[in-house]
Design an enzyme around this catalytic site. Structure first.
Site, short mmCIF file in Angstrom:
data_model
loop_
_atom_site.label_atom_id
_atom_site.label_comp_id
_atom_site.label_asym_id
_atom_site.label_seq_id
_atom_site.Cartn_x
_atom_site.Cartn_y
_atom_site.Cartn_z
N PRO A 223 -2.58 -1.94 -0.60
CA PRO A 223 -1.67 -3.08 -0.50
C PRO A 223 -1.94 -4.05 0.64
CG PRO A 223 -0.58 -1.08 0.24
CD PRO A 223 -1.90 -0.66 -0.34
N ASP B 193 -10.77 -10.96 -1.93
CA ASP B 193 -9.61 -11.76 -2.31
C ASP B 193 -8.61 -11.87 -1.18
OD1 ASP B 193 -10.58 -11.81 -4.87
OD2 ASP B 193 -8.63 -11.36 -5.77
N LYS C 3 -7.43 -16.22 -4.02
CA LYS C 3 -6.63 -16.84 -5.07
C LYS C 3 -5.24 -17.03 -4.52
CE LYS C 3 -9.00 -15.68 -9.19
NZ LYS C 3 -9.23 -14.62 -10.12
N GLY D 127 -7.02 -6.46 -3.57
CA GLY D 127 -5.80 -5.78 -3.17
C GLY D 127 -5.39 -4.78 -4.23
N GLY D 128 -4.75 -3.71 -3.80
CA GLY D 128 -4.24 -2.72 -4.74
C GLY D 128 -5.36 -2.04 -5.49
N ASP D 129 -5.23 -1.98 -6.80
CA ASP D 129 -6.25 -1.40 -7.67
C ASP D 129 -6.82 -2.53 -8.54
OD1 ASP D 129 -7.14 1.44 -9.01
OD2 ASP D 129 -7.00 -0.17 -10.50
N MET E 194 4.07 -10.20 -9.42
CA MET E 194 3.89 -11.64 -9.62
C MET E 194 5.17 -12.30 -10.13
SD MET E 194 0.03 -11.97 -11.11
CE MET E 194 -0.15 -10.40 -11.92
N1 SAH Z 1 -4.28 -5.38 -8.09
C1 SAH Z 1 -3.03 -5.55 -7.34
C2 SAH Z 1 -2.09 -6.50 -8.03
C3 SAH Z 1 -2.63 -7.90 -8.18
S1 SAH Z 1 -1.47 -9.01 -8.86
C4 SAH Z 1 -2.40 -4.18 -7.11
O1 SAH Z 1 -2.76 -3.20 -7.76
O2 SAH Z 1 -1.54 -4.09 -6.23
C5 SAH Z 1 -0.75 -9.68 -7.41
C6 SAH Z 1 0.65 -9.15 -7.24
O3 SAH Z 1 0.61 -7.84 -6.67
C7 SAH Z 1 1.49 -9.94 -6.27
O4 SAH Z 1 2.04 -11.08 -6.89
C8 SAH Z 1 2.55 -8.93 -5.92
O5 SAH Z 1 3.48 -8.80 -6.96
C9 SAH Z 1 1.74 -7.65 -5.86
N2 SAH Z 1 1.27 -7.34 -4.49
C10 SAH Z 1 0.01 -7.25 -4.08
N3 SAH Z 1 -0.05 -6.92 -2.78
C11 SAH Z 1 1.23 -6.81 -2.36
C12 SAH Z 1 1.84 -6.49 -1.12
N4 SAH Z 1 1.11 -6.23 -0.04
N5 SAH Z 1 3.19 -6.47 -1.06
C13 SAH Z 1 3.94 -6.72 -2.14
N6 SAH Z 1 3.42 -7.03 -3.35
C14 SAH Z 1 2.08 -7.07 -3.46
#
Ligand code: SAH
Length: 388
Positions: free
Chosen positions: A155, A178, A200, A231-233, A315
């Site tokens: 995150p 990103d 983005k 970010g994330g997965d 989102m």
């Molecule tokens: N691949 C990412 C998601 C990408 S879409 C994942 O798995 O986390 C982007 C959305 O992810 C953002 O609009 C928000 O809803 C969420 N997001 C990503 N990073 C975040 C964070 N640090 N805190 C809260 N929401 C987050």
């Protein structure tokens, strides 16, 4: 919050720091300084998109001009984060180079004489100056060795990338990152690694996906190990599948390092267990980048209102009024607990709690902005002191 894995030698929490350079090369250093709690002024005329985004969100003070003596004197540290005396070598690029980064022009880097001038001024005022991250020769591409590694960065807290993900970043020849990637991790690349910022920004600049695909393929075919850091997965609303297909079509091998999705980590970092035995038997993750009723939406909001699972909305900051109204219209009790977690795992993390009836208004009233996740369901009111 976990401790960032990227450690700096100095205790900088709350201290003002001036960073010269805000191009892609400086991203890792800027993010690491933020993770250490420094208050940053970034001096850069052509910031990379991710740095501009930090400034737009009020997280760094971005200036095109060097601070005057009065301001400089307040700084606890000056960091030269780009074009250090000409040794940068142009190995790290900004988004402008996304389509062709071989002949990198060091977009966004501060000129060397500017670095020297600021160094001298800081020294005259007795302010310590930290050198740029080490730079070195660009690793020679090895024909046949090229590949793309899709790395999920978690995150945003650099402590929440996996060990495998961090190792991949440390070994990469090129990192394509990103905005939502844990940017402080970029401070760990080896000398000579090219960093490409394809941030983005919602409603703002974005490198087109086709250009990103082409960039990944081109570097890999040239024999480079390319890390696609997100970010994330990468497979949770991260277009990782599309990038894999583009690579496969070009004969480029792909490795996958899963990441901790904000869909799970966001609630967890706010103290919300996304499942809890007495409260629910599952959770559903949706994207609300288009609102209910929009012809592009494929979601069945009536069904979502009835799942009995916790709902995690990604989102959805802009569409939250429409999303919550649709859920209530389809029968979800307006008193159902809800919470929005913004900037989860980042220094500015904030949580707003309420009900599905008022969470949209509360989120707006508190000024929470993307990135944020909203949790809707009984777990959103979880009380660790309770017995249920
Ligand atoms: N691949 C990412 C998601 C990408 S879409 C994942 O798995 O986390 C982007 C959305 O992810 C953002 O609009 C928000 O809803 C969420 N997001 C990503 N990073 C975040 C964070 N640090 N805190 C809260 N929401 C987050």
């Amino acid at each position: 919050m976990t401790r960032p894995s990227v450690q700096l030698d100095l205790e900088l929490a709350g201290l003002p720091v001036v960073v010269l350079g805000g191009g892609a090369a400086a991203l890792g250093r800027i993010a690491a300084l933020r993770a250490a709690g420094a208050r940053l002024t970034v001096v850069e005329e052509q910031p990379s998109d991710a740095v501009r985004d930090l400034a737009d969100r009020g997280l760094v003070d971005l200036r095109s001009q060097e601070p005057d003596d009065a301001r400089l004197r307040e700084a606890a540290l000056v960091v030269i984060a780009a074009a250090d005396g000409g040794t940068d070598g142009g190995t790290r690029s900004g988004a402008g180079g996304a389509a062709d980064t071989d002949t990198d022009t060091a977009a966004g880097a501060a000129p060397a004489d500017r670095a020297d001038r600021l160094r001298r001024r800081a020294a005259a005022l007795g302010i310590p100056v930290a050198s740029a991250a080490p730079v070195g020769p660009v690793p020679a591409p090895v024909p046949g060795r090229g590949r793309v590694v899709l790395v999920g960065g978690g995150p945003g807290d650099p402590g929440l990338i996996t060990v495998a993900g961090l190792e991949a970043v440390r070994r990469a020849d090129v990192v394509v990152a990103d905005r939502l990637a844990p940017l402080a991790v970029l401070d760990e690349v080896r000398p000579g690694t090219e960093i490409v910022d394809v941030a983005k920004i919602p409603g703002g600049n974005a490198t087109p996906q086709e250009a990103i695909n082409a960039l990944l393929v081109r570097h890999a075919l040239a024999g480079r190990v390319v890390v696609r850091l997100k970010g994330g997965d990468n497979f949770v609303f991260g277009r990782g599948g599309e990038e894999w297909q583009a690579c496969a079509a070009a004969g480029v091998p792909v490795d996958v390092v899963p990441g901790l999705s904000s869909a799970v980590a966001g609630p967890a970092l706010a103290g919300i267990p996304i499942t809890h035995r007495t409260l629910n038997q599952g959770f559903t993750v949706v994207s609300a980048h288009v609102p209910p009723g929009d012809p592009r939406s494929t979601l069945d909001w009536a069904a979502l209102a009835r799942t009995g699972t916790a709902l995690v909305v990604l989102m959805g900051v802009g569409t939250l009024p429409a999303v919550t109204a649709a859920l209530v219209r389809h029968g979800l009790d307006p008193a159902t607990p809800a919470a929005t977690v913004a900037d989860a795992g980042l220094p500015g993390q904030r949580t707003v709690r309420g009900t599905v009836g008022d969470i949209a208004a509360r989120t707006a009233a508190e000024g929470l902005r993307a990135p944020a996740v909203t949790v809707i369901g009984t777990v959103a009111a979880f009380d660790p002191g309770g017995t249920e």
